[in-house]
Write a protein that holds these residues in place. Structure first.
Motif, PDB file in Angstrom:
ATOM      1  N   VAL A   1      48.737   8.668  -2.066  1.00 43.44           N
ATOM      2  CA  VAL A   1      48.069   8.120  -0.874  1.00 43.44           C
ATOM      3  C   VAL A   1      46.561   8.058  -1.088  1.00 43.44           C
ATOM      4  CG1 VAL A   1      47.524   8.571   1.559  1.00 43.44           C
ATOM      5  CG2 VAL A   1      49.883   8.746   0.748  1.00 43.44           C
ATOM      6  N   ALA A   2      45.994   9.097  -1.670  1.00 41.62           N
ATOM      7  CA  ALA A   2      44.542   9.137  -1.878  1.00 41.62           C
ATOM      8  C   ALA A   2      44.069   8.021  -2.806  1.00 41.62           C
ATOM      9  CB  ALA A   2      44.122  10.501  -2.436  1.00 41.62           C
ATOM     10  N   VAL A   3      44.743   7.845  -3.931  1.00 38.99           N
ATOM     11  CA  VAL A   3      44.285   6.798  -4.854  1.00 38.99           C
ATOM     12  C   VAL A   3      44.588   5.410  -4.317  1.00 38.99           C
ATOM     13  CG1 VAL A   3      44.414   8.268  -6.905  1.00 38.99           C
ATOM     14  CG2 VAL A   3      46.330   6.762  -6.361  1.00 38.99           C
ATOM     15  N   THR A   4      45.637   5.292  -3.530  1.00 41.29           N
ATOM     16  CA  THR A   4      45.967   3.984  -2.942  1.00 41.29           C
ATOM     17  C   THR A   4      44.966   3.629  -1.849  1.00 41.29           C
ATOM     18  OG1 THR A   4      48.303   4.386  -3.409  1.00 41.29           O
ATOM     19  CG2 THR A   4      47.791   2.619  -1.865  1.00 41.29           C
TER      20      THR A   4
ATOM     21  N   GLN B   1      50.561  -2.120  -2.809  1.00 36.43           N
ATOM     22  CA  GLN B   1      50.175  -0.870  -2.142  1.00 36.43           C
ATOM     23  C   GLN B   1      51.295  -0.352  -1.250  1.00 36.43           C
ATOM     24  OE1 GLN B   1      46.530  -1.886  -0.127  1.00 36.43           O
ATOM     25  NE2 GLN B   1      45.314  -0.848  -1.703  1.00 36.43           N
ATOM     26  N   MET B   2      52.017  -1.267  -0.610  1.00 32.23           N
ATOM     27  CA  MET B   2      53.104  -0.827   0.269  1.00 32.23           C
ATOM     28  C   MET B   2      54.188  -0.082  -0.512  1.00 32.23           C
ATOM     29  SD  MET B   2      52.118  -1.391   3.229  1.00 32.23           S
ATOM     30  CE  MET B   2      53.579  -0.779   3.994  1.00 32.23           C
ATOM     31  N   LEU B   3      54.430  -0.495  -1.750  1.00 32.66           N
ATOM     32  CA  LEU B   3      55.409   0.213  -2.577  1.00 32.66           C
ATOM     33  C   LEU B   3      54.948   1.640  -2.858  1.00 32.66           C
ATOM     34  CD1 LEU B   3      56.348  -2.557  -5.182  1.00 32.66           C
ATOM     35  CD2 LEU B   3      57.606  -1.877  -3.119  1.00 32.66           C
ATOM     36  N   ALA B   4      53.663   1.789  -3.132  1.00 31.61           N
ATOM     37  CA  ALA B   4      53.115   3.125  -3.387  1.00 31.61           C
ATOM     38  C   ALA B   4      53.200   3.992  -2.137  1.00 31.61           C
ATOM     39  CB  ALA B   4      51.678   3.012  -3.877  1.00 31.61           C
TER      40      ALA B   4
END
Length: 124
Positions: free
Chosen positions: A60-63, A2-5
């Motif tokens: 951001v929304a999907v993550t 998630q941090m990569l995204a």
């Protein structure tokens, strides 16, 4: 992953800001041009900013919701593909000018795309 995204989204969002802030100065650098062409140039310059912000917001929304891992991966890959397309477009257009920021753009967009592609790989 998630941090990569989130990192990819932040890079793209900041790059969008970097496009929006100097719009007036960029458009003025093409003077003399007609009011009609000035409006078109302004529209296109800001459209790229809005596109970047939209892609960043989608990531951001999907993550943040993480409702469905498969959907999240598809979104990451779709956004990565769009970033690669923008990078290629820039390579054949703006990056062929002496302006250094146009040369940085494909690298930044490709880096963000790579981060998203890695983030889209399911954890085993």
């Amino acid at each position: 992953m998630q941090m990569l995204a989130y990192l990819a989204a932040a890079l793209v969002a900041v790059w969008g800001i970097a496009h929006a802030v100097p719009t007036k100065k960029v458009v003025a650098s093409f003077a003399p041009i007609t009011a009609h062409n000035r409006r078109i140039l302004t529209q296109e310059w800001l459209a790229e900013s809005l596109t970047m912000w939209g892609m960043a917001a989608l990531v951001v929304a999907v993550t943040a919701t993480a409702a469905d891992i498969q959907v999240t991966a598809i979104v990451y890959r779709g956004v990565a593909a769009l970033l690669v397309c923008l990078a290629v477009l820039t390579i054949f257009t703006g990056a062929r000018t002496p302006i250094v920021w146009f040369k940085v753009c494909p690298v930044l967009l490709a880096t963000s795309a790579a981060l998203l592609l890695v983030a889209s790989i399911p954890a085993t």
